[in-house]
Design a protein around this motif. Sequence first.
Motif, PDB file in Angstrom:
ATOM      1  N   GLU A  99       0.857  -1.188   0.000  1.00  0.00           N
ATOM      2  CA  GLU A  99       0.000   0.000   0.000  1.00  0.00           C
ATOM      3  C   GLU A  99       0.892   1.236   0.000  1.00  0.00           C
ATOM      4  O   GLU A  99       1.647   1.456   0.945  1.00  0.00           O
ATOM      5  N   ASN A 100       0.818   2.017  -1.022  1.00  0.00           N
ATOM      6  CA  ASN A 100       1.683   3.202  -1.143  1.00  0.00           C
ATOM      7  C   ASN A 100       1.014   4.386  -0.441  1.00  0.00           C
ATOM      8  O   ASN A 100       0.636   5.379  -1.061  1.00  0.00           O
ATOM      9  N   TYR A 110       7.183   1.070   1.026  1.00  0.00           N
ATOM     10  CA  TYR A 110       6.380   0.451  -0.027  1.00  0.00           C
ATOM     11  C   TYR A 110       7.178  -0.672  -0.691  1.00  0.00           C
ATOM     12  O   TYR A 110       8.290  -0.465  -1.155  1.00  0.00           O
ATOM     13  N   GLN A 112       6.302  -4.048  -3.311  1.00  0.00           N
ATOM     14  CA  GLN A 112       5.303  -4.815  -4.031  1.00  0.00           C
ATOM     15  C   GLN A 112       5.542  -6.315  -3.904  1.00  0.00           C
ATOM     16  O   GLN A 112       6.544  -6.771  -3.364  1.00  0.00           O
ATOM     17  N   GLY A 183      -1.157   1.718  -5.241  1.00  0.00           N
ATOM     18  CA  GLY A 183      -0.111   0.715  -5.146  1.00  0.00           C
ATOM     19  C   GLY A 183      -0.583  -0.683  -4.831  1.00  0.00           C
ATOM     20  O   GLY A 183       0.208  -1.624  -4.836  1.00  0.00           O
ATOM     21  N   GLY A 206      -0.757   3.336  -9.888  1.00  0.00           N
ATOM     22  CA  GLY A 206       0.585   2.830  -9.627  1.00  0.00           C
ATOM     23  C   GLY A 206       0.954   1.635 -10.473  1.00  0.00           C
ATOM     24  O   GLY A 206       2.145   1.335 -10.655  1.00  0.00           O
TER      25      GLY A 206
END
Length: 271
Positions: A99-100, A110, A112, A183, A206
């Motif tokens: 989660e950005n 952040y 991924q 994100g 994102g």
Amino acid sequence: MKLKNCLYLGVWDNIADEHYIAKHLCKYLNVEKKSIYALDFKNNYDIILTAIPAKKPPGFWSMFKGYKIAHYFDLVINTPRERQYIPSLSKFNLVFSPENVRYPGVNHAYLQQGFEPSVLFPVRVSKNRDVGFLGRIYSDERKQIVNQVKADVGLGLRGKDFSKFVNSHKINLCLSAPVKLPGYWSARVYQILGCGGFVIHYWEEGLEDEFEDGKHLVTYCGIEDLKEKIDFYLKHDYSRQKISVQGYERVFNFTWERRVEQLWNAISKLV
């Protein structure tokens, strides 16, 4: 100070991504995997790492002297998990999630998700199905979309069975999460592309930072847009196959080995 050893606390079932993270983290330091439900813990580790910080109360994490690092890939902010997670996360030196966004009272970074090429890869099967969806139908919205595009549903598939499902479908559908956050998107985008599949993914903020729409995958906004794009790519084999090849090449930038390198670089800055 050189970081030499890591206690990695998890559940360690057969499908946990922690196995891949531990595998690649061993390039940088010694990693001891241990159940978070164990009763005896030494306190001589430079790093304590976990993907399930809320499984223990805040006081449990306070007893460790080393750097405490949490990483996980579920939605937390703006969900019921926020109240459950934040008290424990406040005890950590660094918290990674996809989660950005800002976390209240937490040193958040952040990071991924990824995929493991040794486990997910293309397999030769007949591509005789049109649209497939891998995942749970946990909402009326998902049920409606899957029914309208007549998608086959694959649930609980892993490894070669996952890849067979992907490669037997001309189009693999990724749906949006129930809570929209910058994100955050499905981990299956990496897994499906890693199997050589063609992905149509709901547009998420994102996602364009990692994949180019129309080159590595295709995004959609709304059910009518989705149906139009499915119809187009079912009729245009060359365009669909070209995108799936380019997506497969691109996703090797996002293997678990690469993600762990990012994780390690961030951890190293704490010292």
